[in-house]
Design an enzyme around this catalytic site. Structure first.
Site, mmCIF file in Angstrom:
data_model
loop_
_atom_site.group_PDB
_atom_site.id
_atom_site.type_symbol
_atom_site.label_atom_id
_atom_site.label_comp_id
_atom_site.label_asym_id
_atom_site.label_seq_id
_atom_site.Cartn_x
_atom_site.Cartn_y
_atom_site.Cartn_z
ATOM 1 N N CYS A 381 47.604 -23.883 -29.268
ATOM 2 C CA CYS A 381 47.947 -24.707 -30.561
ATOM 3 C C CYS A 381 48.848 -23.722 -31.420
ATOM 4 O O CYS A 381 49.882 -23.347 -30.833
ATOM 5 C CB CYS A 381 46.648 -25.257 -31.324
ATOM 6 S SG CYS A 381 47.387 -26.791 -32.365
ATOM 7 N N GLN A 385 52.523 -21.938 -30.489
ATOM 8 C CA GLN A 385 53.631 -21.594 -31.531
ATOM 9 C C GLN A 385 53.941 -20.221 -32.006
ATOM 10 O O GLN A 385 55.152 -19.870 -31.910
ATOM 11 C CB GLN A 385 53.264 -22.554 -32.829
ATOM 12 C CG GLN A 385 53.039 -23.919 -32.550
ATOM 13 C CD GLN A 385 52.314 -24.663 -33.852
ATOM 14 O OE1 GLN A 385 52.179 -24.008 -34.756
ATOM 15 N NE2 GLN A 385 52.267 -26.059 -33.773
ATOM 16 N N HIS A 507 44.437 -28.802 -27.551
ATOM 17 C CA HIS A 507 43.002 -27.798 -27.453
ATOM 18 C C HIS A 507 42.201 -28.326 -26.239
ATOM 19 O O HIS A 507 41.344 -28.941 -26.072
ATOM 20 C CB HIS A 507 42.214 -28.322 -28.591
ATOM 21 C CG HIS A 507 42.823 -27.703 -30.097
ATOM 22 N ND1 HIS A 507 42.712 -26.780 -30.298
ATOM 23 C CD2 HIS A 507 43.932 -28.369 -30.828
ATOM 24 C CE1 HIS A 507 43.447 -26.253 -31.537
ATOM 25 N NE2 HIS A 507 44.079 -27.499 -31.561
ATOM 26 N N GLU A 509 40.143 -26.684 -24.781
ATOM 27 C CA GLU A 509 38.473 -26.056 -25.094
ATOM 28 C C GLU A 509 37.659 -27.301 -25.296
ATOM 29 O O GLU A 509 36.494 -27.144 -25.009
ATOM 30 C CB GLU A 509 38.441 -24.915 -26.110
ATOM 31 C CG GLU A 509 38.427 -25.500 -27.615
ATOM 32 C CD GLU A 509 40.143 -25.335 -28.063
ATOM 33 O OE1 GLU A 509 40.911 -25.463 -26.895
ATOM 34 O OE2 GLU A 509 40.442 -25.269 -29.264
#
Ligand code: GLN
Length: 547
Positions: A381, A385, A507, A509
């Site tokens: 995320c 960036q 994400h 995870e």
């Protein structure tokens, strides 16, 4: 008829109610029952999405885009219970819905009160999870018994057994039995007081789970049983685990908790099958090697801020029988001391998600270090960036490249606001949230890791890769190997010439389980193990060369 288990906590917070609830859910599932999990949180925020990670740890995102308490992460890692918006309610949400009903005139002129209107609303959200194909709903009540704000929830679960029948409800209270060094003994008084508070409001717990650092002996258990009005067999020890949270269910089984629950609720349970879980714990306990991963984030000093990331790293390690030594590094420290000093020697570097400008330059420096040194890198995320900003500035030569989140007037806004976000002003629940599909380029690290080209992953962001720059990045060697199916939004970037440099806008995870590690975490850890072993080989060669 669906049975209900309510889990409350007493004496102190942070006793691990979420883990204990998840473990109970897992044990009942492993006995063939269908389970649903739910958490009710007493705070007034409508959801934890707007709360600082310092206050509340990680915000756990579900497929349907709800932003929830991190305990739901334990539920998903331990059980197969499908989680939705109905799996987490806060006081704020309950009041919001009651107030909206009042404004619509649904209470027909009545005075709207905590009892019965708020408690009815709470009971209705618990009932939402009951269904013909559900054997047990486990509802965890956040906070600690005795808190002012928990009262309506406790009152509601008290009433609940009147509504559905005592035989269909089970109250489990998690408590602390501290060891006093000076006295050389375990102390049961805090537990007596906590159960006393519950009984004052009309809840007699059926089972007490006692967190303790020492074994409870027969006398301790007998004393707790007598003073708290429960049978001795219902005083269950849950000793601190210095090893792994995944041992909790095994220790509860050891104390026959599953047996007791099944008997008390008269559940149609089969025999327990824990082979996979025992194998998991065995692998965790017997790693063949150790590797080290640096997690460089803004909230690195807070244990719970990147909870699912730490868990997902461990899952990937278990699969390879490698112990992952995770070093949490604050990105601001890298700004002060330099990446060389703080990041040398790690087998992999991970930069997680986040918000706000503090520590951004440290993350960018860490990514530059990983890129130039060939250290396996995984960006998530905001981490992705930052990888885009770093590549823009240092490889393409886009001086001043930045995200418009941090520099509105950047000459090269390589990360910019998503179109759909431009008209949004409210902060709560308004990001690009939840599960979205993405297509992967066939010859990429990502596609190799997933073993397929269509994936679904969970998102939580407002900014994106600015497509104006896509060609320039490609020409310089950073490829967009995952995009939304229309090709419009960049979801994964990679450097094909690097051993493992993968950065994702979503994400991953949140979808990793101890028995099924996420493919990208597995790929990252695989690359880190290769790096570690190559370093070991080189060291050996050197030894031979210099007798
Ligand atoms: N702040 C960034 C955004 O809103 C990244 C969000 C995140 O890492 N979850 O897009």
């Amino acid at each position: 008829m669906t049975k209900h288990i309510f889990v409350t906590g007493g004496v102190v917070s942070s006793l691990g109610k979420g883990l204990t609830s998840a473990s109970i859910g897992m044990l009942l599932e492993q006995r063939g029952l269908s389970v649903r999990m739910q958490k009710l949180d007493p705070y007034i925020n409508v959801d934890p999405g707007t709360m600082s990670p310092y206050q509340h740890g990680e915000v756990y995102v579900l497929d349907d885009g709800s932003e929830t308490d991190l305990d739901l992460g334990h539920y998903e890692r331990f059980t197969h219970s499908p989680l939705t918006r109905d799996s987490n309610y806060t006081t704020g949400q309950i009041y919001l819905s009651v107030i909206e009903k009042e404004r619509r005139g649904e209470y027909l002129g009545q005075t709207v009160q905590v009892i019965p209107h708020i408690t009815n609303e709470i009971k209705s959200v618990i009932r939402k999870l009951a269904a013909d194909d559900v054997d047990v709903v486990i509802t965890e009540i956040g906070g600690t018994v005795g808190d002012i704000e928990s009262q309506p929830f406790l009152e509601a679960i008290r009433q609940f057994s009147l509504d559905v029948g005592k035989e269909n409800c089970l109250y489990i209270h998690l408590t602390l039995v501290p060891y006093l060094k000076a006295a050389g003994e375990l102390k049961t008084k805090p537990t007596q007081h906590s159960v006393g508070l519950l009984r004052q409001i009309g809840i007699q717990p059926d089972i007490l789970i006692c967190r303790t650092e020492r074994n409870l002996d027969r006398e301790d258990r007998a004393k707790i049983a007598l003073f708290c009005n429960v049978p001795v067999e219902a005083v269950i020890e849950e000793k601190d685990k210095d090893f792994s949270i995944y041992e909790v269910p095994l220790s509860l089984v050891h104390n026959a908790l599953d047996e007791l629950i099944v008997r008390k609720l008269n559940l149609p349970a089969g025999t327990l099958d824990l082979d996979d879980w025992r194998d998991l714990v065995h692998r965790l306990r017997n790693p063949k090697q150790e590797i080290s991963i640096a997690v460089v984030g803004k909230y690195a000093e807070h244990r719970d801020a990147y909870k699912s990331i730490y868990e997902a790293l461990d899952h990937a390690g278990v699969a390879r029988q490698a112990q992952i030594r995770i070093q949490r590094i604050q990105s601001e420290h890298i700004e002060r001391e330099g990446p060389e000093r703080l990041l040398s020697g790690y087998d992999g570097i991970l930069v997680p998600g986040g918000f706000g400008e503090r520590g951004i330059e440290g993350k960018i420096d860490a990514i530059c270090f990983a890129r130039e040194r060939g250290v396996p890198f995984f960006g998530i995320c905001l981490g992705m960036q930052c990888a885009v900003i770093e590549f823009g500035r240092n490889v393409i030569g886009l001086t001043g490249a930045h995200s418009t989140e941090f520099d509105k007037d950047s000459p090269h806004p390589v990360i910019c606001l998503l179109d759909e976000q431009k008209a949004i002003t409210d902060k709560g629940g308004t990001m690009r949230l939840g599960s979205h599909p993405a297509r992967l380029a066939p010859d990429s690290h990502a596609a190799a890791a997933y073993g397929r080209q269509l994936i679904h992953e969970r998102h939580r962001h407002r900014y994106e890769f600015n497509n104006v720059y896509r060609q320039q990045y490609l020409a310089n060697g950073m490829q967009a190997v995952g995009t939304s199916p229309s090709g419009e939004l960049v979801e994964i970037v990679e450097l094909p010439d690097h051993p493992w440099f993968v950065a994702v806008q979503f994400h991953p995870e949140f979808k990793s389980k101890p028995t099924a590690p996420h493919p990208l975490f597995a790929g990252f850890i695989g690359a880190a193990i290769d790096k570690h072993n190559a370093r070991g080989e080189r060291a050996k060669e050197k030894e031979v060369e210099t007798p």
